[in-house]
Design an enzyme around this catalytic site. Structure first.
Site, PDB file in Angstrom:
ATOM      1  N   LYS A 163     121.064 -49.117  77.003  1.00  0.00           N
ATOM      2  CA  LYS A 163     121.935 -49.494  78.112  1.00  0.00           C
ATOM      3  C   LYS A 163     123.379 -49.159  77.737  1.00  0.00           C
ATOM      4  O   LYS A 163     123.790 -49.383  76.588  1.00  0.00           O
ATOM      5  CB  LYS A 163     121.769 -50.991  78.380  1.00  0.00           C
ATOM      6  CG  LYS A 163     122.539 -51.551  79.556  1.00  0.00           C
ATOM      7  CD  LYS A 163     122.193 -53.027  79.722  1.00  0.00           C
ATOM      8  CE  LYS A 163     122.938 -53.694  80.853  1.00  0.00           C
ATOM      9  NZ  LYS A 163     122.583 -55.129  80.986  1.00  0.00           N
ATOM     10  N   SER A 242     120.993 -56.554  85.355  1.00  0.00           N
ATOM     11  CA  SER A 242     121.886 -55.412  85.299  1.00  0.00           C
ATOM     12  C   SER A 242     121.337 -54.237  84.472  1.00  0.00           C
ATOM     13  O   SER A 242     121.879 -53.145  84.518  1.00  0.00           O
ATOM     14  CB  SER A 242     123.227 -55.849  84.683  1.00  0.00           C
ATOM     15  OG  SER A 242     123.057 -56.273  83.339  1.00  0.00           O
ATOM     16  N   SER A 266     119.164 -60.386  83.377  1.00  0.00           N
ATOM     17  CA  SER A 266     119.464 -58.952  83.418  1.00  0.00           C
ATOM     18  C   SER A 266     118.470 -58.072  82.689  1.00  0.00           C
ATOM     19  O   SER A 266     118.506 -56.845  82.835  1.00  0.00           O
ATOM     20  CB  SER A 266     120.875 -58.692  82.879  1.00  0.00           C
ATOM     21  OG  SER A 266     121.835 -59.125  83.815  1.00  0.00           O
TER      22      SER A 266
END
Length: 551
Positions: A163, A242, A266
Site C-alpha cells: 500500500k 482504505s 481499512s
C-alpha cells in the site's frame, strides 16, 4: 501481449529511438456519467483517471523485460502460479518448474495486460520496482551457484505489493496525496523485515487518500492514483477502503501477496469487498515505523492474501521488535505459519454468532449453519450496547500530532515535500482544490477544529478501550468462546478501540455477485488461533472464486 503505441517523434541523433507509448489517457466522462445515479452515494465518481499519474512513467522502465515473455509462455505458467499459495510455488521452484524471474514476469505480464487496457484497468498499480526483474535474476543465479541460503523463509523470492502509505526505498511514498508526490524515504521497518526474509517488492498500490481520512470520498480514490475499481464489478461494486489497491490487486492475481494498513476497517473492508483474506493484527505485533500515520493509538499494517496460509506467512515475515515504535512487542509468538496449515477441528470450536446478522444476512446464516453441521458449537447472542463517543477525536488529535512527526523523521527531502503539518496540507490543497481535493477535505477540516485536550483524549482512549472489549468480552467470557463472528468490517470500530485482532475470510457472494466475507474477532495476540479457525473455514467452504474477467 500489450497494445503498444509508437509516437511519431523526431530523432535527435542516430542512437535515439521513438518513444514507446504504452498508455494514452482517455475521456472518462461517459463512465462518470453512468455512475452519477449509483445507489451508493460514495460511488458517484467525479473522475476515474488520475489527473497527475502518467502510466507510461510507471510501466515503461520494465516494458523491455516484460515484452520478452511470449503469450504462450505466460499461458503455460498459469496453472503453476495462478491462485497458488506460497508453499505450492516454493515446491514448483524447488522442482525446477519455475524460477524467480518467471514468477516475477508472470505477475508483471498480468499487470501490464490489464492495467494498460482502459476497459479492464483497476487503477491499482501506481509504482513498480524498476529493479525487481534484476533482483529475481540474482536469486536464480544464487540458486544455480549453490550460494542461496540453505534455510529460507517461505516468503523468499515472492513478489509482494505494498500500500502506498508504506515507506519503500527507491519508490515515492505518497499516501495518494499530491502533497507527498515527491516523498523520498528509506524502507519502513516491516519492509526491511520482508527484504531480510528474501521477499521481492514488486511495487506500490493505490489507496483511499490519506488512508481514508481526508474526506467522504469514494473508497479507493486518491489524487495521485485515481479511482481504484473492483474486479468483480468495475464501477458496480465498492472496492472498500482504505487498502483498496491491496485488495483489488490480490483479487486480480497481480502478486503473491499484498500489505495493507488499518486504523478501523481499512484491511477488513477491501478484503471483504474483493474476496481475499485480510488480517488486522493486535496493535504492537507489527511495527508502524515508516508508515504515513493516522493514529499511533490504532494504526497497524497487516497481510492481505488469497488464502489463509499465505496470510500467516506474510504476517510472520513482517514481525519483529522495533525500538522506534513504543507499542512494538518483544515476543515473536511462534507457530504463526503452522497455524495456516493446521485447521482447528470444528468440533473444538465455540463461536459467537450475532442474532441481528443471522436475521438480516442469508449468506452469513448459511455459513453459520454449515459450521454448526460440521461440529462447531454456535452461541447466538446480541452484543451489549456500548458508547463510542469520542472515537473521531482519537483520530483527529493523533493525526495532528503524528503526521508532523512522520514528516520530521521519515521524509528525506524537506524541500520536495512542502508541508509539515495537517494545517499545511489543508492550505496546500486549497491552492488547487479541483486537482488536489475534488471531493473536499472535510475530515482534515475536522482535525483542525477538534479542541479535545490531552487529558480529555487519554480519558476517551481509556473509556473506548473498555467499551470495545466489553462489546466482545461479555459473550466471549460468559460462554468461553474462541471467537465472535461478524461480516466484513461491520464491527471493526469496536475491535479497533479494543486493540483486538480480526481475520476476515471469503464466505461467498451475494445474488448480485458482490463478494462477502466472514470475520473472526479474537482477544489480544490470538492471531495463531484466528488463522487456525480461518483455515478450517476456508477448507470447508472453498468460497473464493476468481473475478471472471481476470482469469
Amino acid at each position: 501481449m500489450v497494445t503498444v503505441f509508437i509516437c511519431s517523434c523526431q530523432e535527435k541523433n542516430q542512437t535515439d529511438k521513438a518513444e514507446i507509448v504504452l498508455w494514452e489517457p482517455y475521456n472518462d466522462s461517459a463512465e462518470v456519467a453512468v455512475n452519477a445515479d449509483h445507489e451508493k452515494e460514495r460511488m458517484r465518481y467525479k473522475r476515474i483517471q488520475s489527473p497527475v499519474l502518467d502510466k507510461n512513467d510507471v510501466f515503461r522502465p520494465l516494458y523491455t523485460e516484460v515484452s520478452k515473455m511470449p503469450e504462450e509462455q505466460y499461458k503455460s505458467l498459469k496453472p503453476l502460479i495462478l491462485e497458488q499459495n506460497m508453499l505450492t510455488l516454493r515446491k514448483h521452484l524447488e522442482e525446477g518448474k519455475l524460477n524467480y524471474e518467471n514468477l516475477v514476469l508472470f505477475y508483471l505480464y498480468r499487470i501490464y495486460k490489464y492495467e494498460l487496457n482502459n476497459t479492464t484497468t483497476l487503477n491499482t498499480i501506481i509504482a513498480l520496482n524498476e529493479n525487481v526483474v534484476d533482483q529475481a535474476q540474482k536469486l536464480d543465479e544464487m540458486v544455480a551457484k549453490g550460494t542461496a541460503p540453505e534455510v529460507r523463509h517461505p516468503i523468499y523470492g515472492m513478489p509482494i505489493l505494498l500500500k502506498d502509505n508504506i515507506n519503500t526505498s527507491g519508490m515515492k511514498t505518497t499516501a495518494g496525496a499530491i502533497a507527498l508526490i515527491s516523498n523520498e524515504v528509506e524502507d519502513a521497518f516491516i519492509v526491511k523485515k520482508l527484504k531480510e526474509n528474501g521477499a521481492l517488492i514488486l511495487g506500490k498500490v493505490n489507496l483511499s487518500e490519506w488512508a481514508n481520512f481526508l474526506c467522504d470520498c469514494p473508497n479507493g480514490q486518491s489524487a495521485v492514483g485515481g479511482q481504484t475499481l473492483n474486479p468483480y464489478g468495475r464501477r458496480v461494486f465498492d472496492t472498500g477502503g482504505s487498502s483498496a489497491g491491496s485488495g483489488t490487486s490480490m483479487a486480480a492475481n497481480y502478486a503473491v501477496a499484498a500489505v495493507g494498513t488499518e486504523t478501523s476497517g481499512s484491511i477488513l473492508s477491501p478484503s471483504g469487498q474483493n474476496s481475499v483474506v485480510g488480517l488486522k493484527p493486535t496493535i504492537g505485533l507489527l511495527s508502524r515505523t515508516g508508515i504515513v500515520p493516522i493514529s499511533s493509538t490504532l494504526d497497524t499494517p497487516g497481510p492481505m492474501t488469497r488464502n489463509v496460509v499465505d496470510n500467516a506467512i506474510l504476517l510472520d515475515a513482517m514481525t519483529g521488535k522495533d525500538t522506534l515504535d513504543s507499542k512494538s512487542i518483544e515476543e515473536h509468538f511462534p507457530g504463526i505459519i503452522s497455524a495456516g496449515l493446521h485447521p482447528t477441528p470444528f468440533e473444538n470450536l465455540r463461536l459467537g454468532a450475532m442474532k441481528s446478522l443471522l436475521e438480516s444476512d442469508s449468506v452469513y446464516k448459511a455459513n453459520i449453519e454449515k459450521m454448526r453441521s460440521l461440529g462447531a458449537e454456535i452461541i447466538e447472542f446480541t452484543p451489549p450496547e456500548v458508547k463510542m463517543d469520542g472515537f473521531l477525536s482519537i483520530l483527529n488529535i493523533d493525526m495532528r500530532n503524528d503526521l508532523p512527526e512522520y514528516i520530521r523523521t521519515q521524509v528525506k527531502d524537506k524541500n520536495a515535500v512542502k508541508i509539515s503539518s495537517v494545517a499545511d496540507a489543508v492550505a496546500f490543497n486549497l491552492e488547487d482544490s479541483l486537482l488536489r481535493i475534488p471531493y473536499g477535505q472535510v475530515r482534515f477540516d475536522g482535525i483542525l477544529a477538534d479542541s479535545t485536550s490531552a487529558e480529555g483524549l487519554e480519558k476517551i482512549k481509556s473509556t473506548l478501550e473498555k467499551n470495545g472489549r466489553a462489546f466482545f468480552n461479555t459473550v466471549m467470557d460468559d460462554h468461553n468462546l474462541d471467537a465472535v463472528l461478524s461480516i466484513n468490517n461491520y464491527h471493526a470500530g469496536y475491535a479497533a478501540v479494543a486493540k483486538y485482532p480480526v481475520l476476515t475470510v471469503p464466505m461467498g457472494y451475494k445474488e448480485s455477485g458482490e463478494p462477502i466475507s466472514l470475520t473472526f474477532v479474537g482477544k489480544q495476540f490470538s492471531e495463531a488461533e484466528l488463522l487456525r479457525m480461518g483455515a478450517a473455514f476456508e477448507k470447508a467452504t472453498k468460497a473464493r472464486v476468481m473475478p471472471k474477467d481476470y482469469d
